[in-house]
Design an enzyme around this catalytic site. Structure first.
Site, PDB file in Angstrom:
ATOM      1  N   TYR A  53      50.691  35.734   2.517  1.00  0.00           N
ATOM      2  CA  TYR A  53      50.351  35.326   3.934  1.00  0.00           C
ATOM      3  C   TYR A  53      49.823  36.741   4.555  1.00  0.00           C
ATOM      4  O   TYR A  53      48.761  36.542   5.463  1.00  0.00           O
ATOM      5  CB  TYR A  53      51.253  34.662   4.485  1.00  0.00           C
ATOM      6  N   LYS A 109      49.772  34.875  13.557  1.00  0.00           N
ATOM      7  CA  LYS A 109      50.633  33.467  13.768  1.00  0.00           C
ATOM      8  C   LYS A 109      51.669  33.935  14.925  1.00  0.00           C
ATOM      9  O   LYS A 109      52.095  33.315  15.858  1.00  0.00           O
ATOM     10  CB  LYS A 109      51.173  32.709  12.675  1.00  0.00           C
TER      11      LYS A 109
HETATM   12  N1  NAD Z   1      47.054  24.166   5.313  1.00  0.00           N
HETATM   13  C1  NAD Z   1      48.366  24.753   5.777  1.00  0.00           C
HETATM   14  O1  NAD Z   1      49.236  24.882   4.760  1.00  0.00           O
HETATM   15  C2  NAD Z   1      48.839  25.314   6.933  1.00  0.00           C
HETATM   16  C3  NAD Z   1      50.023  25.439   7.408  1.00  0.00           C
HETATM   17  C4  NAD Z   1      50.427  25.761   8.777  1.00  0.00           C
HETATM   18  C5  NAD Z   1      49.605  26.109   9.781  1.00  0.00           C
HETATM   19  N2  NAD Z   1      48.181  25.752   9.295  1.00  0.00           N
HETATM   20  C6  NAD Z   1      47.121  26.081  10.361  1.00  0.00           C
HETATM   21  O2  NAD Z   1      46.418  24.989  10.774  1.00  0.00           O
HETATM   22  C7  NAD Z   1      45.194  25.238  11.272  1.00  0.00           C
HETATM   23  C8  NAD Z   1      44.221  24.376  10.621  1.00  0.00           C
HETATM   24  O3  NAD Z   1      44.099  24.780   9.225  1.00  0.00           O
HETATM   25  P1  NAD Z   1      43.764  23.879   7.999  1.00  0.00           P
HETATM   26  O4  NAD Z   1      44.896  24.069   7.004  1.00  0.00           O
HETATM   27  O5  NAD Z   1      43.542  22.531   8.313  1.00  0.00           O
HETATM   28  O6  NAD Z   1      42.575  24.373   7.309  1.00  0.00           O
HETATM   29  P2  NAD Z   1      41.070  24.007   7.534  1.00  0.00           P
HETATM   30  O7  NAD Z   1      40.146  25.211   6.740  1.00  0.00           O
HETATM   31  O8  NAD Z   1      40.484  22.723   7.572  1.00  0.00           O
HETATM   32  O9  NAD Z   1      40.762  24.660   9.198  1.00  0.00           O
HETATM   33  C9  NAD Z   1      40.575  26.141   9.496  1.00  0.00           C
HETATM   34  C10 NAD Z   1      39.474  25.898  10.811  1.00  0.00           C
HETATM   35  O10 NAD Z   1      39.145  27.019  11.389  1.00  0.00           O
HETATM   36  C11 NAD Z   1      38.011  27.201  11.876  1.00  0.00           C
HETATM   37  N3  NAD Z   1      37.419  28.567  12.043  1.00  0.00           N
HETATM   38  C12 NAD Z   1      37.636  29.748  11.222  1.00  0.00           C
HETATM   39  N4  NAD Z   1      37.085  30.652  12.178  1.00  0.00           N
HETATM   40  C13 NAD Z   1      36.455  29.970  13.105  1.00  0.00           C
HETATM   41  C14 NAD Z   1      35.316  30.514  14.405  1.00  0.00           C
HETATM   42  N5  NAD Z   1      35.035  31.530  14.238  1.00  0.00           N
HETATM   43  N6  NAD Z   1      35.064  29.630  15.155  1.00  0.00           N
HETATM   44  C15 NAD Z   1      35.376  28.369  15.118  1.00  0.00           C
HETATM   45  N7  NAD Z   1      36.074  27.997  13.994  1.00  0.00           N
HETATM   46  C16 NAD Z   1      36.487  28.672  13.099  1.00  0.00           C
HETATM   47  C17 NAD Z   1      37.147  26.458  10.395  1.00  0.00           C
HETATM   48  O11 NAD Z   1      35.785  26.054  10.780  1.00  0.00           O
HETATM   49  C18 NAD Z   1      38.065  25.424  10.066  1.00  0.00           C
HETATM   50  O12 NAD Z   1      37.593  24.245  10.667  1.00  0.00           O
HETATM   51  C19 NAD Z   1      45.012  26.664  11.026  1.00  0.00           C
HETATM   52  O13 NAD Z   1      45.565  27.237  12.400  1.00  0.00           O
HETATM   53  C20 NAD Z   1      45.934  27.079   9.945  1.00  0.00           C
HETATM   54  O14 NAD Z   1      46.705  28.265   9.972  1.00  0.00           O
HETATM   55  C21 NAD Z   1      47.557  25.380   8.045  1.00  0.00           C
END
Ligand code: NAD
Length: 275
Positions: A153, A160
């Site tokens: 990570y 985060k």
């Molecule tokens: N998937 C997991 O295991 C997990 C666990 C905990 C937290 N999260 C968090 O959940 C959130 C959503 O992620 P996800 O897992 O649904 O993946 P995802 O890839 O579907 O979503 C990530 C999003 O970030 C957007 N993004 C990145 N750079 C950008 C920019 N410059 N301008 C606008 N948008 C931008 C992308 O377009 C995308 O829609 C994130 O903050 C991620 O860290 C994910």
């Protein structure tokens, strides 16, 4: 006090595919009557167009690069009216920063990860504030890597941690108008963003084995908690991080340690109790 979101409007940032956590949250809000305006990143246009077009509860979708001041400004000029909820599901770190050891992270990669994944919440809140109704809810997504080291990570853990602190600061900044700002710390879920974390499949296996609920969480689990925090049901909650991780963060040592075999360890189970 109600789950009925009829007449309520939400801003949702971070849909990149149908697996996105943001997409599950948007669908959950819509299921309870809300309409949703989407902010999407240009590089995902072809993927999201299929989801957004002809979806009756989506009342607008506009490009928004959260690292660009003029892009965010344009988004909020195009998004008409006022809103009751805002969802920030955005994260990014350059591949070089995720694949190499943290000690070799460049300040440029560090800056990019923190700008996209943490500062973007400040920028979105600044532009959104005049359009958020009193009592609105804001939710962002974080991960356990903010609190403890998770292999692979790397720089995202710092990003985060910053996001969680900004959640508290913004809760104070916006609390005067009863706008609440909270974070959800989700367990690992297979999405586009997650596929960039080295060793992610091993993390999924480990969590499912070690979490009290003996499973990984789903986008739906996270969406239901977001519904609570964004709606009036969460009216007294702000500046908090809610762990939606099947209970993993509550465990210090996995209860079935006797079934885990370390390299070179004999097959016999570990003996518990005072010798
Ligand atoms: N998937 C997991 O295991 C997990 C666990 C905990 C937290 N999260 C968090 O959940 C959130 C959503 O992620 P996800 O897992 O649904 O993946 P995802 O890839 O579907 O979503 C990530 C999003 O970030 C957007 N993004 C990145 N750079 C950008 C920019 N410059 N301008 C606008 N948008 C931008 C992308 O377009 C995308 O829609 C994130 O903050 C991620 O860290 C994910």
């Amino acid at each position: 006090m109600t789950f009925d979101l009829k007449g309520k409007r939400a801003l949702v940032f971070g849909v990149a595919s149908e697996d996105s956590i943001a997409w599950a949250i948007a669908q959950e809000l819509a299921r309870h009557g809300a309409t949703v305006t989407m902010g999407y990143q240009k590089r995902f246009l072809s993927r999201v167009m299929g989801l957004f077009k002809d979806t009756p509860w989506i009342d607008g979708w506009h490009e928004c690069d959260v690292t660009q001041e003029d892009s965010v400004q344009r988004f909020f000029e195009e998004a008409e009216g006022t809103f009751d909820m805002m969802v920030h599901c955005i994260a990014f770190a350059p591949a070089t920063a995720l694949q190499d050891e943290l000690i070799r992270t460049t300040s440029e990669d560090f800056g990019t990860a923190l700008d996209v994944s943490a500062y973007s919440l400040v920028r979105l809140c600044r532009f959104a504030e005049p359009k958020l109704n009193d009592g609105a809810g804001v939710v962002c997504l974080t991960y356990l890597g903010a609190d403890r080291v998770v292999p692979g990570y790397r720089v995202m853990g710092t990003a985060k941690a910053a996001l969680q602190e900004l959640t508290r600061e913004l809760a104070v900044c916006m609390g005067g108008r009863a706008i609440r700002v909270n974070a959800i710390s989700a367990g690992p879920i297979r999405t586009l963003a997650a596929s960039g974390v080295p060793g992610f499949d091993n993390i999924l296996d480990w969590m499912a084995h070690s979490a009290p609920l003996k499973r990984n969480v789903t986008q739906q689990d996270v969406a239901r908690s977001a519904l609570f925090m964004l709606s009036d049901l969460g009216s007294g909650v702000t500046g908090q991080t809610l762990y939606v991780d099947a209970g993993y963060s509550a465990v210090g040592v996995p209860p079935e340690l006797d079934k885990v075999r370390l390299p070179g360890q004999a097959a016999k189970p570990i003996a518990f109790g005072v010798q």
